[in-house]
Scaffold this active site. Structure first.
Site, PDB file in Angstrom:
ATOM      1  N   ARG A 285      -6.419  69.833   5.375  1.00  0.00           N
ATOM      2  CA  ARG A 285      -5.684  71.097   5.363  1.00  0.00           C
ATOM      3  C   ARG A 285      -5.634  71.647   3.939  1.00  0.00           C
ATOM      4  O   ARG A 285      -5.592  70.895   2.973  1.00  0.00           O
ATOM      5  CB  ARG A 285      -4.260  70.912   5.889  1.00  0.00           C
ATOM      6  CG  ARG A 285      -4.154  70.880   7.422  1.00  0.00           C
ATOM      7  CD  ARG A 285      -2.718  70.745   7.884  1.00  0.00           C
ATOM      8  NE  ARG A 285      -2.165  69.464   7.470  1.00  0.00           N
ATOM      9  CZ  ARG A 285      -1.390  69.270   6.430  1.00  0.00           C
ATOM     10  NH1 ARG A 285      -0.989  70.294   5.695  1.00  0.00           N
ATOM     11  NH2 ARG A 285      -0.964  68.065   6.110  1.00  0.00           N
TER      12      ARG A 285
ATOM     13  N   TYR B 287     -11.690  72.559   9.872  1.00  0.00           N
ATOM     14  CA  TYR B 287     -10.899  71.324   9.856  1.00  0.00           C
ATOM     15  C   TYR B 287      -9.671  71.400  10.777  1.00  0.00           C
ATOM     16  O   TYR B 287      -8.953  72.411  10.768  1.00  0.00           O
ATOM     17  CB  TYR B 287     -10.445  70.987   8.427  1.00  0.00           C
ATOM     18  CG  TYR B 287      -9.487  69.811   8.447  1.00  0.00           C
ATOM     19  CD1 TYR B 287      -9.958  68.521   8.690  1.00  0.00           C
ATOM     20  CD2 TYR B 287      -8.113  70.004   8.336  1.00  0.00           C
ATOM     21  CE1 TYR B 287      -9.077  67.451   8.791  1.00  0.00           C
ATOM     22  CE2 TYR B 287      -7.228  68.935   8.434  1.00  0.00           C
ATOM     23  CZ  TYR B 287      -7.721  67.661   8.659  1.00  0.00           C
ATOM     24  OH  TYR B 287      -6.847  66.609   8.776  1.00  0.00           O
TER      25      TYR B 287
ATOM     26  N   LYS C  28      -0.909  72.486  14.300  1.00  0.00           N
ATOM     27  CA  LYS C  28       0.075  72.785  13.270  1.00  0.00           C
ATOM     28  C   LYS C  28       0.456  74.276  13.265  1.00  0.00           C
ATOM     29  O   LYS C  28       1.617  74.623  13.076  1.00  0.00           O
ATOM     30  CB  LYS C  28      -0.436  72.340  11.893  1.00  0.00           C
ATOM     31  CG  LYS C  28      -0.646  70.813  11.773  1.00  0.00           C
ATOM     32  CD  LYS C  28       0.595  70.099  12.112  1.00  0.00           C
ATOM     33  CE  LYS C  28       0.678  68.601  11.938  1.00  0.00           C
ATOM     34  NZ  LYS C  28      -0.388  67.718  11.702  1.00  0.00           N
TER      35      LYS C  28
ATOM     36  N   HIS D 156       7.657  67.777  13.125  1.00  0.00           N
ATOM     37  CA  HIS D 156       6.478  66.940  12.833  1.00  0.00           C
ATOM     38  C   HIS D 156       6.863  65.478  13.101  1.00  0.00           C
ATOM     39  O   HIS D 156       7.020  64.694  12.173  1.00  0.00           O
ATOM     40  CB  HIS D 156       6.086  67.147  11.363  1.00  0.00           C
ATOM     41  CG  HIS D 156       4.760  66.595  10.977  1.00  0.00           C
ATOM     42  ND1 HIS D 156       4.452  66.241   9.676  1.00  0.00           N
ATOM     43  CD2 HIS D 156       3.633  66.343  11.699  1.00  0.00           C
ATOM     44  CE1 HIS D 156       3.208  65.801   9.622  1.00  0.00           C
ATOM     45  NE2 HIS D 156       2.689  65.841  10.824  1.00  0.00           N
TER      46      HIS D 156
ATOM     47  N   SER E   2       2.332  63.742   6.535  1.00  0.00           N
ATOM     48  CA  SER E   2       0.962  63.506   6.979  1.00  0.00           C
ATOM     49  C   SER E   2       0.413  62.203   6.398  1.00  0.00           C
ATOM     50  O   SER E   2       0.600  61.918   5.210  1.00  0.00           O
ATOM     51  CB  SER E   2       0.090  64.674   6.534  1.00  0.00           C
ATOM     52  OG  SER E   2       0.607  65.862   7.087  1.00  0.00           O
TER      53      SER E   2
ATOM     54  N   CYS F 263       1.361  59.160   6.908  1.00  0.00           N
ATOM     55  CA  CYS F 263       2.395  58.219   6.490  1.00  0.00           C
ATOM     56  C   CYS F 263       2.879  57.330   7.634  1.00  0.00           C
ATOM     57  O   CYS F 263       3.954  56.740   7.550  1.00  0.00           O
ATOM     58  CB  CYS F 263       3.567  58.955   5.862  1.00  0.00           C
ATOM     59  SG  CYS F 263       3.153  59.676   4.267  1.00  0.00           S
TER      60      CYS F 263
ATOM     61  N   ASP G  47       2.495  63.051  16.810  1.00  0.00           N
ATOM     62  CA  ASP G  47       2.465  64.008  15.691  1.00  0.00           C
ATOM     63  C   ASP G  47       3.517  65.113  15.785  1.00  0.00           C
ATOM     64  O   ASP G  47       4.052  65.521  14.777  1.00  0.00           O
ATOM     65  CB  ASP G  47       1.065  64.642  15.599  1.00  0.00           C
ATOM     66  CG  ASP G  47       0.793  65.318  14.258  1.00  0.00           C
ATOM     67  OD1 ASP G  47       1.089  64.710  13.208  1.00  0.00           O
ATOM     68  OD2 ASP G  47       0.295  66.457  14.265  1.00  0.00           O
TER      69      ASP G  47
ATOM     70  N   ARG H 238     -11.197  61.346  10.652  1.00  0.00           N
ATOM     71  CA  ARG H 238     -10.294  61.311  11.807  1.00  0.00           C
ATOM     72  C   ARG H 238     -11.041  61.048  13.098  1.00  0.00           C
ATOM     73  O   ARG H 238     -12.247  61.262  13.199  1.00  0.00           O
ATOM     74  CB  ARG H 238      -9.551  62.644  11.921  1.00  0.00           C
ATOM     75  CG  ARG H 238      -8.690  62.943  10.679  1.00  0.00           C
ATOM     76  CD  ARG H 238      -7.352  63.486  11.002  1.00  0.00           C
ATOM     77  NE  ARG H 238      -6.486  63.508   9.827  1.00  0.00           N
ATOM     78  CZ  ARG H 238      -5.171  63.366   9.885  1.00  0.00           C
ATOM     79  NH1 ARG H 238      -4.567  63.187  11.035  1.00  0.00           N
ATOM     80  NH2 ARG H 238      -4.440  63.401   8.784  1.00  0.00           N
TER      81      ARG H 238
HETATM   82  P1  GTP Z   1      -0.965  62.563  10.411  1.00  0.00           P
HETATM   83  O1  GTP Z   1      -1.898  62.485  11.567  1.00  0.00           O
HETATM   84  O2  GTP Z   1      -1.658  63.028   9.152  1.00  0.00           O
HETATM   85  O3  GTP Z   1       0.259  63.384  10.667  1.00  0.00           O
HETATM   86  O4  GTP Z   1      -0.556  61.069   9.989  1.00  0.00           O
HETATM   87  P2  GTP Z   1       0.332  59.907  10.618  1.00  0.00           P
HETATM   88  O5  GTP Z   1       1.736  60.037  10.129  1.00  0.00           O
HETATM   89  O6  GTP Z   1       0.129  59.806  12.081  1.00  0.00           O
HETATM   90  O7  GTP Z   1      -0.258  58.625   9.864  1.00  0.00           O
HETATM   91  P3  GTP Z   1      -1.006  57.340  10.435  1.00  0.00           P
HETATM   92  O8  GTP Z   1      -0.181  56.557  11.408  1.00  0.00           O
HETATM   93  O9  GTP Z   1      -2.349  57.756  10.880  1.00  0.00           O
HETATM   94  O10 GTP Z   1      -1.136  56.451   9.117  1.00  0.00           O
HETATM   95  C1  GTP Z   1      -1.806  56.880   7.969  1.00  0.00           C
HETATM   96  C2  GTP Z   1      -2.188  55.700   7.108  1.00  0.00           C
HETATM   97  O11 GTP Z   1      -1.056  54.906   6.787  1.00  0.00           O
HETATM   98  C3  GTP Z   1      -3.188  54.772   7.791  1.00  0.00           C
HETATM   99  O12 GTP Z   1      -4.166  54.391   6.853  1.00  0.00           O
HETATM  100  C4  GTP Z   1      -2.355  53.590   8.191  1.00  0.00           C
HETATM  101  O13 GTP Z   1      -3.113  52.418   8.235  1.00  0.00           O
HETATM  102  C5  GTP Z   1      -1.273  53.541   7.103  1.00  0.00           C
HETATM  103  N1  GTP Z   1      -0.001  52.944   7.637  1.00  0.00           N
HETATM  104  C6  GTP Z   1       0.603  53.279   8.796  1.00  0.00           C
HETATM  105  N2  GTP Z   1       1.704  52.510   9.005  1.00  0.00           N
HETATM  106  C7  GTP Z   1       1.793  51.685   7.945  1.00  0.00           C
HETATM  107  C8  GTP Z   1       2.729  50.655   7.575  1.00  0.00           C
HETATM  108  O14 GTP Z   1       3.676  50.338   8.286  1.00  0.00           O
HETATM  109  N3  GTP Z   1       2.500  50.024   6.394  1.00  0.00           N
HETATM  110  C9  GTP Z   1       1.439  50.358   5.585  1.00  0.00           C
HETATM  111  N4  GTP Z   1       1.297  49.690   4.447  1.00  0.00           N
HETATM  112  N5  GTP Z   1       0.541  51.314   5.906  1.00  0.00           N
HETATM  113  C10 GTP Z   1       0.713  51.970   7.062  1.00  0.00           C
HETATM  114  C1  SPV Z   2      -1.502  66.215   9.409  1.00  0.00           C
HETATM  115  O1  SPV Z   2      -2.110  66.515   8.363  1.00  0.00           O
HETATM  116  O2  SPV Z   2      -0.252  66.084   9.437  1.00  0.00           O
HETATM  117  C2  SPV Z   2      -2.246  65.971  10.660  1.00  0.00           C
HETATM  118  C3  SPV Z   2      -3.656  66.355  10.713  1.00  0.00           C
HETATM  119  O3  SPV Z   2      -1.655  65.526  11.629  1.00  0.00           O
HETATM  120  S1  SPV Z   2      -3.817  68.088  10.937  1.00  0.00           S
HETATM  121  O4  SPV Z   2      -3.606  68.377  12.351  1.00  0.00           O
HETATM  122  O5  SPV Z   2      -5.163  68.423  10.549  1.00  0.00           O
HETATM  123  O6  SPV Z   2      -2.840  68.797  10.167  1.00  0.00           O
HETATM  124 MN    MN Z   3       0.529  65.489  11.294  1.00  0.00          MN
END
Ligand code: GTP
Ligand code: SPV
Ligand code: MN
Length: 586
Positions: free
Chosen positions: A72, A200, A209, A229, A251, A253, A278, A367
């Site tokens: 983004r 993207y 979003k 979110h 994002s 996290c 999400d 992704r």
């Molecule tokens: P968006 O799709 O961008 O909104 O992200 P999200 O909040 O769904 O994040 P996601 O669960 O995909 O995690 C992003 C990154 O953080 C990945 O590389 C995970 O492996 C890492 N991660 C997730 N949970 C943990 C955790 O509990 N501990 C650690 N150390 N890393 C984590």
């Molecule tokens: C984020 O960035 O929080 C995502 C991926 O979940 S996107 O939908 O591209 O914003």
């Molecule tokens: Mn997101």
């Protein structure tokens, strides 16, 4: 054109857009499997899709995006309201007239030689009164195919639109993909989005979003609900009771991971159900609780870090019918990213022979796009028209120091402050520097479609409106030791923290009161079977009064930058915490 729909507003808009953008053809998406297969075949033909190993990953494709178009772009995203104060300091503003003029110029003739796809979609279960529809016009077959996975897309959505009522209009073109001619414009007063120059996810799949957060949050404020979110997850205990938690993390996290977590061995008999990973739309229920639906139907998840150890549910759903974007490839043409396995890939995300000296093989924000139905933990309740009742709201972020593993807010008003205080290290999900701590209130900094001051006021008002609101917590999975190692194991073991959270909701687990909130007492988080260094839990549960006075002081300064839009109740709350910290420091 009108033979495609009985909705004249829609037919007129499509005609108007076609006149402006001059496509070769117009295709109305019906959402069928045949249509998806045709789109895929066409993209295989022109190289937009690359085939993957048909034995290990049937009907799955790799898409390589333009290297300048992998995340983004917040600096190119605008919320165009008549009054700039409505958009607020949290957004970039342009007047609606200027916003339209700027992009309409770029849309002129943009679809010459291309097909214009009309993509009707429904955000939320087709039968839910809380769902909202939109139509995305796009010249990208990748977007049309992705929208079929991510939303309830096609004829059923169109029928719902034809029954009447407003729908969101989203106009998208990949344009020439130049960042100099890339804009993601929102016109909340007109329920309209115009996005050009990017293919993207968050910039181009306009249901996500742009609609489900920016436009929806603006609507939700006036209509008395919330667009957040947040993931939605159900925790079933051995007695068969399910409690639902909604969690807002910025994002990349950890939302997808928490939504799908598999409890550790100590939690035999527990099951985790994924409702969403999400976005959550939250409504006050007749029973006095807050209820949530997931407006999406698929996952657009971060690939790196997703592996059988960290997220088996996600890993296992990716072996068929997937689109992978910007991942690497193994010798036998399987998708690969850091954290998937210890193999060495042969081709990097840009299609070059992989050379570790050039950095990562997969793009850090690579992704997967997959239907939620492929997730083994996907909850049957994800289709429930009324949603699921929420027991706890959890905020979190990447904080290498200061912020404890978990704390509980004292009440809703304090919880709103805790949410407004979220800060986190930036990630690869947005373009720009990675690893810089920035304020990201409610994980909505990039996504709130109006002034944060008014948004916090709306949060406070929702607490008044819901007699039995969820309890509000804050977590931090990302605290680091002196060697830069994560102190908490995370992933499945986050169940231990969720257990404490749900026990607090039941009035059980022990806590100690501090000015910043209630923290677990020693031993009240189940660490059986964990191999933690002595003292780790104590450090993860300590409140450094001096450092927190500085932090809350900074939060106050940040909140006050919203001027007289900052609700007085939030100012009162931050003053209370500061006073208590000062008293404690003596
Ligand atoms: P968006 O799709 O961008 O909104 O992200 P999200 O909040 O769904 O994040 P996601 O669960 O995909 O995690 C992003 C990154 O953080 C990945 O590389 C995970 O492996 C890492 N991660 C997730 N949970 C943990 C955790 O509990 N501990 C650690 N150390 N890393 C984590
Ligand atoms: C984020 O960035 O929080 C995502 C991926 O979940 S996107 O939908 O591209 O914003
Ligand atoms: Mn997101």
């Amino acid at each position: 054109m009108t033979d495609q729909t009985s909705n004249t507003e829609l037919a007129d808009w499509v005609a108007e857009v076609a006149t402006l953008t001059q496509p070769d053809q117009i295709h109305w998406c019906d959402g069928s499997q045949q249509e998806y297969d045709d789109l895929a075949a066409q993209m295989l033909d022109d190289g937009t899709f690359l085939p993957l190993n048909p034995t290990t990953h049937p009907n799955s494709f790799l898409h390589r995006s333009d290297p300048t178009d992998v995340a983004r772009t917040e600096h190119l995203t605008f919320v165009c309201t008549t009054d700039p104060e409505v958009s607020g300091p949290n957004n970039q503003w342009m007047s609606p007239a200027d916003g339209h003029a700027k992009v309409d110029d770029l849309f002129a003739g943009a679809m010459k030689g291309r097909t214009l796809y009309v993509v009707p979609y429904c955000m939320g279960p087709l039968e839910s009164p809380f769902s909202r529809c939109g139509v995305e016009i796009t010249d990208s077959p990748y977007v049309a195919a992705s929208m079929r996975i991510m939303t309830r897309m096609g004829s059923a959505a169109l029928q719902r639109i034809e029954k009447g009522g407003p729908f969101v209009k989203g106009l998208h073109s990949t344009g020439d993909l130049s960042p100099d001619r890339r804009f993601i414009m929102h016109f909340p007063e007109e329920l309209m989005i115009k996005s050009i120059g990017s293919g993207y996810g968050g910039n181009a799949l306009l249901g996500k979003k742009c609609h489900a957060l920016r436009i929806a949050s603006y609507q939700a404020q006036t209509e008395g609900w919330m667009a957040e979110h947040m993931l939605i997850v159900g925790i079933e205990n051995p007695q068969g009771e399910i409690h639902y938690v909604a969690a807002a993390f910025p994002s990349a996290c950890g939302k997808t991971n928490m939504a799908m977590l598999i409890p550790p061995a100590e939690y035999e008999g527990y099951k985790v159900w994924t409702v969403g990973d999400d976005i959550a739309w939250l409504h006050p229920g007749e029973d006095g609780r807050l209820w949530a639906i997931n407006p999406e139907a698929g996952f657009f998840g971060v690939a790196p870090g997703t592996g059988i150890e960290t997220n088996p549910n996600a890993t296992n759903m990716l072996n068929k019918d997937c689109i992978f974007t910007n991942v690497a490839l193994t010798a036998d043409n399987r998708p690969w990213w850091e954290g998937l396995s210890d193999e060495t890939p042969v081709t990097d995300w840009q299609g070059q022979p992989f050379d570790p000296a050039n950095g990562k093989a997969a793009q850090p924000n690579s992704r997967f796009t997959v239907s939620a139905k492929q997730c083994a933990s996907y909850s049957a309740e994800a289709d429930a028209p009324g949603g699921v009742p929420i027991s706890a709201i959890v905020f979190g972020g990447r904080r290498p120091n200061l912020v404890p593993l978990v704390f509980e807010s004292k009440n809703w008003q304090h919880g709103v402050l805790v949410g407004a205080s979220v800060a986190s290290e930036t990630t690869a999900a947005q373009s720009g520097a990675v690893g810089v701590v920035r304020r990201d209130p409610m994980a909505m900094k990039p996504f709130c479609g109006y002034n944060f001051g008014d948004y916090w006021g709306h949060w406070l008002a929702m607490g008044e409106k819901v007699p039995n609101p969820p309890k509000i917590f804050h977590v931090n999975w990302f605290r680091q030791d002196e060697d830069g190692q994560f102190m908490w194991p995370g992933f499945g073991d986050n169940m231990r923290v969720l257990d404490w959270i749900l026990e607090r909701c039941r009035g059980n687990a022990a806590a100690v009161e501090t000015p910043i909130g209630n923290l677990p007492t020693e031993g009240s988080i189940n660490t059986n079977g964990l191999d933690l260094d002595p003292g780790t839990m104590a450090s993860l549960s300590e409140v450094d009064t001096t450092a927190w006075r500085k932090e809350i002081g900074e939060i106050e300064t940040y909140l006050q930058s919203y001027g007289d839009r900052l609700p007085s109740a939030l100012q009162a709350e931050v003053s209370r915490v500061l006073t208590e910290l000062q008293t404690q420091a003596g």
